[in-house]
Scaffold this active site. Sequence first.
Site, short mmCIF file in Angstrom:
data_model
loop_
_atom_site.label_atom_id
_atom_site.label_comp_id
_atom_site.label_asym_id
_atom_site.label_seq_id
_atom_site.Cartn_x
_atom_site.Cartn_y
_atom_site.Cartn_z
N LYS A 115 -9.80 -4.99 4.97
CA LYS A 115 -10.77 -4.12 4.29
C LYS A 115 -12.05 -4.86 3.99
O LYS A 115 -13.12 -4.25 3.95
CB LYS A 115 -10.17 -3.53 3.02
CG LYS A 115 -9.04 -2.56 3.34
CD LYS A 115 -8.99 -1.35 2.46
CE LYS A 115 -8.01 -0.37 3.10
NZ LYS A 115 -7.67 0.75 2.30
N LYS A 197 -3.19 0.74 13.63
CA LYS A 197 -2.46 1.69 12.79
C LYS A 197 -3.26 2.98 12.64
O LYS A 197 -4.48 2.94 12.49
CB LYS A 197 -2.26 1.03 11.41
CG LYS A 197 -1.43 1.82 10.43
CD LYS A 197 -1.37 1.13 9.08
CE LYS A 197 -2.56 1.51 8.22
NZ LYS A 197 -2.29 2.01 6.89
N LYS A 200 -6.30 6.82 7.58
CA LYS A 200 -7.20 7.91 7.20
C LYS A 200 -8.65 7.48 7.15
O LYS A 200 -9.54 8.30 7.20
CB LYS A 200 -6.76 8.60 5.91
CG LYS A 200 -6.47 7.74 4.71
CD LYS A 200 -6.07 8.66 3.55
CE LYS A 200 -4.93 8.13 2.71
NZ LYS A 200 -5.22 6.88 2.03
P1 ATP Z 1 -6.68 3.75 4.21
O1 ATP Z 1 -7.22 4.00 5.58
O2 ATP Z 1 -7.52 4.32 3.09
O3 ATP Z 1 -6.28 2.34 3.96
P2 ATP Z 1 -4.11 4.68 5.10
O4 ATP Z 1 -4.31 5.80 6.05
O5 ATP Z 1 -3.81 3.35 5.65
O6 ATP Z 1 -5.36 4.60 4.11
P3 ATP Z 1 -2.52 4.62 2.76
O7 ATP Z 1 -3.01 5.47 1.65
O8 ATP Z 1 -2.89 3.18 2.70
O9 ATP Z 1 -2.97 5.18 4.16
O10 ATP Z 1 -0.96 4.73 2.92
C1 ATP Z 1 -0.14 5.65 2.30
C2 ATP Z 1 1.29 5.40 2.64
O11 ATP Z 1 1.54 5.78 3.98
C3 ATP Z 1 1.71 3.93 2.56
O12 ATP Z 1 3.04 3.86 2.15
C4 ATP Z 1 1.56 3.44 3.97
O13 ATP Z 1 2.43 2.37 4.24
C5 ATP Z 1 1.95 4.68 4.76
N1 ATP Z 1 1.23 4.73 6.02
C6 ATP Z 1 -0.12 4.85 6.17
N2 ATP Z 1 -0.46 4.86 7.47
C7 ATP Z 1 0.71 4.73 8.15
C8 ATP Z 1 1.03 4.67 9.53
N3 ATP Z 1 0.09 4.73 10.46
N4 ATP Z 1 2.32 4.56 9.89
C9 ATP Z 1 3.28 4.51 8.95
N5 ATP Z 1 3.05 4.55 7.63
C10 ATP Z 1 1.78 4.66 7.22
#
Ligand code: ATP
Length: 335
Positions: A115, A197, A200
Amino acid sequence: MDEKKKTIFSGIQPSGDLTLGSYLGAIKNWVALSDEYNCFYCIVDEHAITVRQVPADLRRRTLAQLAQYVACGLDPEKNVLFIQSHVAAHAQLGWVLDCYTMFGELSRMTQFKDKSAKNADNINAGLFTYPALMAADILLYQADLVPVGSDQKQHVEICRDIAMRFNNIYGDVFTIPEPFIPSTGARIMSLTSPENKMSKSDKDPGGCIYIMQQPDEIMRSFKRAVTDCDTERCVRFDPAEKPGVSNLMQIYSCATGRTMDEIEAEFEGKGYGVFKPAVGEAVIEMLRPVREEAERIMKDKAYLESIYRAGAEKAEAVAMRTMRKVYKKIGFVAR
Ligand code: ATP
Ligand code: LTN
């Protein structure tokens, strides 16, 4: 609260619209675990401001996320659903735990490194101490289990280290939590760049499926999903050699409950042109009831308010119990 049941805590930041990644990696498991455990599922808005947010969007997404939690099957009567900033103890314990967390261990966190690379103009102290606040979230509720995707494993591990360090000094104050990571769906990758990954905050909208997305958009993204440029062009699970196809197989497996062997057999002799729309169709059908229910709940502001108010009250009662214990142990004078 059933005193005999073990406790779960998990949270998602309202930093963007919920994706298929967070649904399969986290929320789907939350629902599956909610009968067996006392569950606290939080919308971690305090974590979200480590990256600059537009205030009106943050407020809208926080409420939308609550509606989506309920629409995904989290019954607000059975689970404590709440907004982090409504329970002051998160920030209070977060500060205390900052003082029991080492600069060196925070410097090793991969999410901080990622980040800060993405937000080079805003590497703020909150982004750096984020794991201590996350540890506070979990430890306030004496959680036994933390269901998350595999990217969060390192944060649950540092939470355990902080808790053990604190307990070693003051006695058994905190329950030491375990991460709970699903065997399929732990790491859903981007549809356009399967080495990253699905996230969002991804800048490429085609790489991401959102749980509120319309069916035609979902289908378009799956049809455009990158597959691998190998010559065999068959559906075979091999994450190292065929990351694109293997990611789609994982998604299909989560949506249909089929194993990788069953999926390989189902698409034997058929090309990616048949496989990709089939994955799209399965995801559309999995998400359809969630989207429809979330749209309905979003219109009922009074219902949403009643959920987060009741959630905050229940959460606060438990959190304050831990907070009083912590303040006493470290030597603060009770008011
Ligand atoms: P950001 O982009 O704001 O970091 P993010 O999309 O990575 O957000 P988080 O809010 O960080 O999502 O994650 C919410 C939950 O969903 C966490 O438990 C995270 O491990 C899980 N998660 C997020 N993206 C994935 C993914 N691509 N595959 C599996 N689990 C995920
Ligand atoms: N760091 C997590 C969100 C998060 C969380 C938590 C998850 C904040 N507090 C407590 C589980 C338990 C993320 O970025 N996905």
